[in-house]
Design an enzyme around this catalytic site. Sequence first.
Site, PDB file in Angstrom:
ATOM      1  N   GLY A  10      46.061  37.617  44.151  1.00 22.32           N
ATOM      2  CA  GLY A  10      45.478  38.847  43.628  1.00 22.32           C
ATOM      3  C   GLY A  10      44.052  38.996  44.105  1.00 22.32           C
ATOM      4  CB  SER A  11      41.319  41.087  42.869  1.00 23.06           C
ATOM      5  OG  SER A  11      41.314  40.650  41.525  1.00 23.06           O
ATOM      6  CE  LYS A  59      50.239  39.094  34.152  1.00 22.79           C
ATOM      7  NZ  LYS A  59      50.382  40.499  34.559  1.00 22.79           N
ATOM      8  N   GLY A  62      40.670  35.804  40.766  1.00 20.39           N
ATOM      9  CA  GLY A  62      40.866  34.447  41.277  1.00 20.39           C
ATOM     10  C   GLY A  62      39.694  33.546  40.924  1.00 20.39           C
ATOM     11  CD  GLU A 122      41.353  43.416  49.372  1.00 19.32           C
ATOM     12  OE1 GLU A 122      41.041  43.093  48.214  1.00 19.32           O
ATOM     13  OE2 GLU A 122      42.292  42.900  49.998  1.00 19.32           O
ATOM     14  CD  GLU A 172      46.482  32.259  50.007  1.00 20.50           C
ATOM     15  OE1 GLU A 172      45.729  33.078  50.573  1.00 20.50           O
ATOM     16  OE2 GLU A 172      46.571  31.073  50.364  1.00 20.50           O
ATOM     17  CB  CYS A 212      46.761  40.296  51.314  1.00 16.78           C
ATOM     18  SG  CYS A 212      48.319  39.531  51.704  1.00 16.78           S
TER      19      CYS A 212
HETATM   20  P1  NAP Z   1      44.696  41.668  40.488  1.00 14.02           P
HETATM   21  O1  NAP Z   1      44.172  42.831  39.744  1.00 14.02           O
HETATM   22  O2  NAP Z   1      43.804  40.505  40.690  1.00 14.02           O
HETATM   23  O3  NAP Z   1      46.014  41.217  39.718  1.00 14.02           O
HETATM   24  C1  NAP Z   1      46.821  40.158  40.178  1.00 14.02           C
HETATM   25  C2  NAP Z   1      47.558  39.547  39.002  1.00 14.02           C
HETATM   26  O4  NAP Z   1      46.613  38.956  38.127  1.00 14.02           O
HETATM   27  C3  NAP Z   1      48.336  40.564  38.163  1.00 14.02           C
HETATM   28  O5  NAP Z   1      49.512  39.951  37.686  1.00 14.02           O
HETATM   29  C4  NAP Z   1      47.373  40.819  37.017  1.00 14.02           C
HETATM   30  O6  NAP Z   1      48.003  41.266  35.832  1.00 14.02           O
HETATM   31  C5  NAP Z   1      46.820  39.436  36.813  1.00 14.02           C
HETATM   32  N1  NAP Z   1      45.562  39.403  36.072  1.00 14.02           N
HETATM   33  C6  NAP Z   1      44.685  40.398  35.808  1.00 14.02           C
HETATM   34  N2  NAP Z   1      43.658  39.928  35.080  1.00 14.02           N
HETATM   35  C7  NAP Z   1      43.883  38.610  34.895  1.00 14.02           C
HETATM   36  C8  NAP Z   1      43.178  37.562  34.237  1.00 14.02           C
HETATM   37  N3  NAP Z   1      42.002  37.759  33.623  1.00 14.02           N
HETATM   38  N4  NAP Z   1      43.724  36.325  34.255  1.00 14.02           N
HETATM   39  C9  NAP Z   1      44.883  36.082  34.877  1.00 14.02           C
HETATM   40  N5  NAP Z   1      45.602  37.029  35.500  1.00 14.02           N
HETATM   41  C10 NAP Z   1      45.090  38.274  35.523  1.00 14.02           C
HETATM   42  O7  NAP Z   1      45.210  42.090  41.939  1.00 14.02           O
HETATM   43  P2  NAP Z   1      46.200  43.280  42.299  1.00 14.02           P
HETATM   44  O8  NAP Z   1      45.438  44.556  42.178  1.00 14.02           O
HETATM   45  O9  NAP Z   1      47.489  43.141  41.577  1.00 14.02           O
HETATM   46  O10 NAP Z   1      46.530  42.976  43.843  1.00 14.02           O
HETATM   47  C11 NAP Z   1      45.699  43.381  44.884  1.00 14.02           C
HETATM   48  C12 NAP Z   1      44.849  42.234  45.377  1.00 14.02           C
HETATM   49  O11 NAP Z   1      45.679  41.142  45.715  1.00 14.02           O
HETATM   50  C13 NAP Z   1      44.082  42.551  46.634  1.00 14.02           C
HETATM   51  O12 NAP Z   1      42.781  42.039  46.526  1.00 14.02           O
HETATM   52  C14 NAP Z   1      44.841  41.809  47.721  1.00 14.02           C
HETATM   53  O13 NAP Z   1      44.081  41.454  48.840  1.00 14.02           O
HETATM   54  C15 NAP Z   1      45.303  40.629  46.979  1.00 14.02           C
HETATM   55  N6  NAP Z   1      46.424  39.993  47.644  1.00 14.02           N
HETATM   56  C16 NAP Z   1      46.191  38.849  48.337  1.00 14.02           C
HETATM   57  C17 NAP Z   1      47.224  38.228  49.013  1.00 14.02           C
HETATM   58  C18 NAP Z   1      46.976  36.970  49.768  1.00 14.02           C
HETATM   59  O14 NAP Z   1      47.928  36.300  50.094  1.00 14.02           O
HETATM   60  N7  NAP Z   1      45.744  36.602  50.053  1.00 14.02           N
HETATM   61  C19 NAP Z   1      48.502  38.782  48.987  1.00 14.02           C
HETATM   62  C20 NAP Z   1      48.703  39.958  48.289  1.00 14.02           C
HETATM   63  C21 NAP Z   1      47.649  40.559  47.605  1.00 14.02           C
HETATM   64  P3  NAP Z   1      48.034  42.847  35.467  1.00 14.02           P
HETATM   65  O15 NAP Z   1      48.816  43.479  36.540  1.00 14.02           O
HETATM   66  O16 NAP Z   1      48.690  42.864  34.157  1.00 14.02           O
HETATM   67  O17 NAP Z   1      46.595  43.298  35.453  1.00 14.02           O
END
Ligand code: NAP
Length: 490
Positions: A235-236, A182, A240, A392, A257, A291
């Site tokens: 993701g966030s 996804k 998570g 962040e 992550e 990230c």
């Molecule tokens: P996000 O809003 O948490 O979304 C990540 C993924 O989760 C997307 O596919 C999103 O789908 C999905 N999602 C949203 N709500 C969900 C739910 N309730 N249940 C399950 N999945 C859900 O994060 P983002 O804005 O895409 O990415 C930025 C964040 O990722 C930052 O915080 C960054 O630090 C982090 N990140 C961390 C790493 C690491 O390795 N630590 C690497 C890269 C990024 P939709 O897009 O459809 O909302």
Amino acid sequence: MEQAATSAASVSRHGNYINGEWSTEGQPLEVRNPANTDEVVGVFTKSPVSGIERAAAAAEAALPGWSGMPAPARGNILFKAADILDSRFEKIAAEMTREEGKTFPEAKGEVRRTINIFRYFAGEGSRMPGMTVPSERDRVHMFTFRRPIGVVGLITPWNFPSAIPAWKLAPALICGNTVILKPASVAPLSSWRIVEALHEAGIPKGVVNFVVGSGSELGQALVNAGPIKAVSFTGSCQIGQWLHEQASKRRLRIQLEMGAKNPTIVLADADLAAATENVVNAAFFSTGQKCTATSRVIVEDAIYDKFLASLIERTKRLKVGNGMEPGIDIGPCVDENQMNTVLRYIEIGKKEAGAPKLGGNRLTDAAHAKGYFIEPTIFTEVSEDMVIAREEIFGPVLAVMRARNFEDAMRIANNSAMGLSASIQTSNLSRVFEYLSGMQAGLLTVNLPSAGVEYQLPFGGTKDSSFGPKEQGQTALEFYSDYKTVYLKY
Ligand code: NAP
């Protein structure tokens, strides 16, 4: 460069991939170029929840065949997919720049990494190490071998729209699992290309499933789907944490992550030019949307003014614009939401730390009017209690903080709820080892940017940034497989 306008009607629809077939059941989902919002990069299919259920059933049905195939044969399919991606290298990289905004050279770097990841794990098919140890008993042979865990859900963010899906897909598949991917809704094209390559490489139906749609709806469906045994999420922190709660109710294996607030420490004995270059690279390249980006630079008092002058002089020379144009260093924020988040933090920063020493604005002149561009922004004399030092931001915003000495710098660096990556700039070997042992982060760099990792070693953080086994390298196999332990008397 002339900005292209593309209507959704002229862009073909990208289906979801379920049980080896492309499905356009669901509403269209337009993905636009964040550097030129007139341009539709792709039209995807927003799957209803039933798409996840069908994908889970298909993955479950495909599991015996795929896990029963010799691992080197699975590897051959991954090698072939890597070759297909390689044959489309430039096109896929250009698409990534248009969907996510990072510059074309950065996108090429990411697609190269995706290909390398696939080849690395394809080769793992002929290794897949277990353990053999001597028994205390006579004529007893003891060993382990690996088994897949089953159907795995992969949820990925938009900032590395190809490499992150790749570093989850490739180890999951080589270990014999079947998967549902996804991707993030704002940038699904890059991972769609990986799935297309796997399809063309002949992956059996149901082994890989790709479902685009609302994170909250599909995420819930994914953790609830009966056949799912594990979830890997990037993701966030907020999502998570929610996923962890949901997954633990079903005792799913989980790997998270998440967010970060990475520091770079600059000591007085650092090579000033190299330190400047490393901090600028880590803070502003990829628009600060890594990230592992540096968002706090902690500078020893004795070099603070000199380093700041050098940092500002170098940052002023960065060019912001459409990442497909040569000479551009920083592309746009990925979408309007992300841009507004960054602008909101800039406003907070102005109240807390005063006017930024550089930047602080959205760019709206003719060359930037159709995109989500923000100037690289530097706040100075930022203190530990400020929001811009703690939360962040995920944009081109850097907080410069003053430290009395090395010990004070380490204390400030560790004063964060998160701990993904960190960097130190110094020529003092003893300080390097003190930093390696005392820094609370999973990825440590020395005289390099805090961002810019490779795929051959474990990847992941500590504290609130990560949970579960690390990704990438040999460690990836630990999450995606289980051991069977054998005691054999002969
Ligand atoms: P996000 O809003 O948490 O979304 C990540 C993924 O989760 C997307 O596919 C999103 O789908 C999905 N999602 C949203 N709500 C969900 C739910 N309730 N249940 C399950 N999945 C859900 O994060 P983002 O804005 O895409 O990415 C930025 C964040 O990722 C930052 O915080 C960054 O630090 C982090 N990140 C961390 C790493 C690491 O390795 N630590 C690497 C890269 C990024 P939709 O897009 O459809 O909302």
